[in-house]
Design a protein around this motif. Structure first.
Motif, mmCIF file in Angstrom:
data_model
loop_
_atom_site.group_PDB
_atom_site.id
_atom_site.type_symbol
_atom_site.label_atom_id
_atom_site.label_comp_id
_atom_site.label_asym_id
_atom_site.label_seq_id
_atom_site.Cartn_x
_atom_site.Cartn_y
_atom_site.Cartn_z
ATOM 1 N N ASP A 88 0.846 -1.194 0.000
ATOM 2 C CA ASP A 88 0.000 0.000 0.000
ATOM 3 C C ASP A 88 0.883 1.247 0.000
ATOM 4 N N VAL A 89 0.310 2.349 -0.476
ATOM 5 C CA VAL A 89 1.053 3.605 -0.549
ATOM 6 C C VAL A 89 0.235 4.730 0.076
ATOM 7 N N GLN A 90 0.898 5.837 0.314
ATOM 8 C CA GLN A 90 0.235 7.033 0.832
ATOM 9 C C GLN A 90 -0.615 7.671 -0.274
ATOM 10 N N PRO A 91 -1.635 8.421 0.092
ATOM 11 C CA PRO A 91 -2.354 9.205 -0.926
ATOM 12 C C PRO A 91 -1.362 10.126 -1.663
ATOM 13 N N ALA A 92 -1.704 10.483 -2.891
ATOM 14 C CA ALA A 92 -0.781 11.313 -3.685
ATOM 15 C C ALA A 92 -0.899 12.799 -3.337
ATOM 16 N N ASP A 93 -1.888 13.158 -2.573
ATOM 17 C CA ASP A 93 -2.137 14.575 -2.254
ATOM 18 C C ASP A 93 -0.901 15.270 -1.692
ATOM 19 N N PRO A 94 -0.721 16.542 -1.953
ATOM 20 C CA PRO A 94 -1.503 17.371 -2.880
ATOM 21 C C PRO A 94 -1.080 17.132 -4.335
ATOM 22 N N ILE A 95 -2.015 16.665 -5.152
ATOM 23 C CA ILE A 95 -1.652 16.209 -6.505
ATOM 24 C C ILE A 95 -1.152 17.339 -7.404
ATOM 25 N N ASP A 96 -1.583 18.572 -7.141
ATOM 26 C CA ASP A 96 -1.133 19.707 -7.982
ATOM 27 C C ASP A 96 0.374 19.905 -7.913
ATOM 28 N N LEU A 97 0.979 19.436 -6.842
ATOM 29 C CA LEU A 97 2.409 19.699 -6.665
ATOM 30 C C LEU A 97 3.307 18.649 -7.321
ATOM 31 N N ASP A 99 5.124 16.988 -10.466
ATOM 32 C CA ASP A 99 5.540 17.424 -11.808
ATOM 33 C C ASP A 99 5.031 16.471 -12.882
ATOM 34 N N SER A 100 4.797 15.219 -12.511
ATOM 35 C CA SER A 100 4.166 14.261 -13.430
ATOM 36 C C SER A 100 3.224 13.423 -12.575
ATOM 37 N N PRO A 101 2.165 12.850 -13.176
ATOM 38 C CA PRO A 101 1.153 12.160 -12.368
ATOM 39 C C PRO A 101 1.740 11.056 -11.480
ATOM 40 N N ALA A 102 1.219 10.962 -10.273
ATOM 41 C CA ALA A 102 1.775 10.068 -9.246
ATOM 42 C C ALA A 102 1.734 8.594 -9.632
ATOM 43 N N PHE A 103 0.768 8.228 -10.486
ATOM 44 C CA PHE A 103 0.648 6.814 -10.847
ATOM 45 C C PHE A 103 0.955 6.571 -12.334
ATOM 46 N N GLU A 104 1.717 7.509 -12.913
ATOM 47 C CA GLU A 104 2.258 7.313 -14.267
ATOM 48 C C GLU A 104 3.773 7.449 -14.151
ATOM 49 N N PRO A 105 4.424 6.354 -13.717
ATOM 50 C CA PRO A 105 5.850 6.426 -13.404
ATOM 51 C C PRO A 105 6.696 6.904 -14.588
ATOM 52 N N HIS A 432 6.190 10.101 0.995
ATOM 53 C CA HIS A 432 4.968 10.755 1.499
ATOM 54 C C HIS A 432 4.752 12.151 0.900
ATOM 55 N N SER A 433 5.692 12.658 0.118
ATOM 56 C CA SER A 433 5.597 14.009 -0.445
ATOM 57 C C SER A 433 5.278 13.922 -1.937
ATOM 58 N N PRO A 434 4.949 15.068 -2.553
ATOM 59 C CA PRO A 434 4.834 15.069 -4.007
ATOM 60 C C PRO A 434 6.191 14.712 -4.627
ATOM 61 N N ASN A 435 6.172 14.145 -5.805
ATOM 62 C CA ASN A 435 7.400 13.782 -6.543
ATOM 63 C C ASN A 435 8.273 12.761 -5.816
ATOM 64 N N GLU A 436 7.636 11.831 -5.124
ATOM 65 C CA GLU A 436 8.404 10.720 -4.544
ATOM 66 C C GLU A 436 9.155 10.000 -5.658
ATOM 67 N N HIS A 437 10.372 9.581 -5.352
ATOM 68 C CA HIS A 437 11.137 8.834 -6.349
ATOM 69 C C HIS A 437 12.113 7.879 -5.683
ATOM 70 N N PHE A 438 12.660 6.979 -6.487
ATOM 71 C CA PHE A 438 13.624 5.997 -5.990
ATOM 72 C C PHE A 438 14.717 5.884 -7.047
ATOM 73 N N GLY A 439 15.940 6.080 -6.632
ATOM 74 C CA GLY A 439 17.044 6.046 -7.578
ATOM 75 C C GLY A 439 17.196 4.668 -8.212
ATOM 76 N N VAL A 440 17.388 4.668 -9.528
ATOM 77 C CA VAL A 440 17.609 3.407 -10.234
ATOM 78 C C VAL A 440 18.860 2.730 -9.667
ATOM 79 N N TRP A 441 19.874 3.538 -9.385
ATOM 80 C CA TRP A 441 21.108 3.004 -8.810
ATOM 81 C C TRP A 441 20.823 2.312 -7.473
ATOM 82 N N ASN A 442 20.024 2.972 -6.614
ATOM 83 C CA ASN A 442 19.706 2.406 -5.297
ATOM 84 C C ASN A 442 18.938 1.099 -5.430
#
Ligand code: BES
Ligand code: MN
Ligand code: MN
Length: 463
Positions: A88-97, A99-105, A432-442
């Motif tokens: 499970d994941v956190q809600p994407a809110d606030p979605i306006d913040l 830069d690209s949609p939260a569920f379109e990686p 938990h913030s907008p623009n969550e990401h995970f490094g490919v290297w990591n």
């Protein structure tokens, strides 16, 4: 024999694409609108476990969202590693913040991740991190490198407090029996500074409601004569910290474990730049409890924070009103020996006692969990340390984290097993913030490192 490093190199594109498919499903446990997505995520996780080499898999129902279970038992006499994670994941809110949609990686390069990072809700917390374990299993099974038994338990309610998991563990003790619990749901200091998380804070989460008059009132006709619940609530909240930022709830610190000078000195050796910390958050100064450093404030000290506050008119323009009610969501992060239920009671009693007679106060406990400190002299820690040394060429630094994974203390209580927290995320990954990401290297480094834990743990266990 092919090393995990070579295997990762050969299959990295597929590993990334599989994770992207998992990230496309909005498995938001907090919002019932995503119920169907929760179940389809569980199905995909089960399929991935099967494909990676689990010989038995199951979607286990609970009163809430299901737990995905998988196992590969090589030999009853060998040790068993239980991998825990959450789909499970956190809600994407606030979605306006975003830069690209939260569920379109999408994969984008950043200063810290020149190799690219996958941007999506859950990329780091925790889909990307538990999926490293699925791919590490695939490597070990395909290349006859799995030295022991493995079980997976991937749950769907971590972000909402794992409320049904205690029930699940109590009812499945035999199924979950293990020699060590392995979790990647935390972070590391930096890409060139591996670390092992050795502590998590506990949590008490409450919601408060302050009621004044029985209806919203004209703020001119009644203002000044009737208690305004928002004024009162903010005043009550402000009084929960004193001028040194100590929490004022009587008894709050009674059981807090104080670290020795030597332990604090050891902590201060971990690489940390206050300047970079401030810069990354665009703040001119830090703020917190007097007498403690930033790293102490966010790991070994308890805290109290308002997570949300509402009431009255917040629409466009101005409306003159004294609201009938005001609300706040408050979390307290706790340290070892503080019992979350006891703290919840102390909060409730205190909060009710400071309310003026002009309002009515209700405290509603949400969820909570105990803190946890892992030993660093056991074979679990040693095995993890050896694994990092092999793939990073450096000894990992033990570090206590400020976050919470309530199930860890429950695992120890119910299953009597120790947990190793091998996190590969970075603080800058914006969980938990907008623009969550995970490094490919990591991500790839994690898949490369994990098999060595199995190898060393099994070897140390045999000694
Ligand atoms: N993975 C995090 C916890 C975490 C992150 C620990 C980074 C250490 C370093 C987990 O998913 C989480 O967010 N937990 C919640 C608690 C839960 C009860 C809602 C938290 O810490 O707020
Ligand atoms: Mn997590
Ligand atoms: Mn989380």
């Amino acid at each position: 024999m092919i090393t995990s490093k070579d295997y990762v190199q050969q299959h990295k594109e597929r590993f990334i694409n599989e994770l992207i498919d998992l990230l496309k499903i909005p498995s938001i446990s907090a919002d019932s609108a995503y119920k169907k997505d929760m179940f389809s995520t569980a199905t995909l996780v089960e399929k991935s476990l099967k494909e990676a080499g689990c010989t038995k898999t199951e979607i286990c129902e609970t009163p809430g969202y299901p737990v995905v279970y998988g196992e590969r038992i090589v030999d009853e006499n060998l040790p068993t590693v239980l991998v825990y994670g959450h789909y499970d994941v956190q809600p994407a809110d606030p979605i306006d913040l975003w830069d690209s949609p939260a569920f379109e990686p999408v994969i984008k390069k950043t200063a810290i991740h020149p190799e690219g990072a996958i941007f999506a809700r859950g990329a780091c917390d925790d889909k990307g991190q538990f999926y490293m374990h699925v791919k590490a299993l695939e490597y070990m099974v395909k290349n006859e490198e799995l030295p022991c038994n493995v079980k997976f338990m991937i749950e769907g309610e971590e972000e909402v407090g794992s409320v049904n998991l205690a029930w699940f563990i109590k009812n499945n003790k035999e199924k979950l029996a293990n020699d060590v619990i392995l979790i990647s749901d935390t972070g590391m200091i930096a890409k060139d500074t591996p670390s092992i998380t050795t502590g998590l804070r506990g949590l008490s989460y409450v919601e408060v409601e302050v009621t004044g008059p029985n209806r919203d009132l004209h703020s001119g006709l009644y203002g000044g004569a009737v208690a305004n619940p928002i004024n009162i609530l903010t005043k009550m909240i402000a009084s929960l910290h004193d001028e040194n930022n100590h929490i004022t709830i009587p008894g709050f610190y009674d059981k807090v474990e104080e670290l020795s000078k030597a332990e604090r000195a050891k902590m201060a050796e971990a690489p940390f730049s206050l300047e970079k910390y401030k810069e990354a958050l665009a703040i001119t100064d830090v703020y917190g409890e007097e007498g403690y450093t930033t790293n102490e404030r966010n790991s070994i000290r308890p805290t109290l924070d308002v997570n949300g506050i509402w009431g009255g008119y917040i629409g466009e323009g101005a409306k003159t009103v004294i609201p009938s009610k005001a609300f706040a969501k408050i979390s307290m992060r706790l340290v070892p020996n503080q019992d979350w239920e006891e703290i919840t009671n102390l909060f409730q009693k205190h909060f009710e006692s400071i309310a003026p007679a002009a309002v009515e106060v209700k405290v509603k406990p949400h969820h909570g969990g105990q803190g946890y400190v892992t030993p660093i002299d056991g074979i679990e820690f040693q095995a993890a340390s050896l694994a990092y040394q092999q793939t990073f060429g450096k000894e990992p630094i033990p570090q206590r984290s400020g976050g919470s994974i309530p199930i860890v203390a429950m695992f120890e209580e119910e299953l009597k097993s120790k947990t190793v927290l091998m996190g590969f995320g970075l603080d800058s990954d914006a969980i938990h913030s907008p623009n969550e990401h995970f490094g490919v290297w990591n991500y790839l480094k994690g898949i490369e490192t994990i098999p060595y834990f199995y190898k060393h743990f099994t070897a140390l266990k045999k000694q």
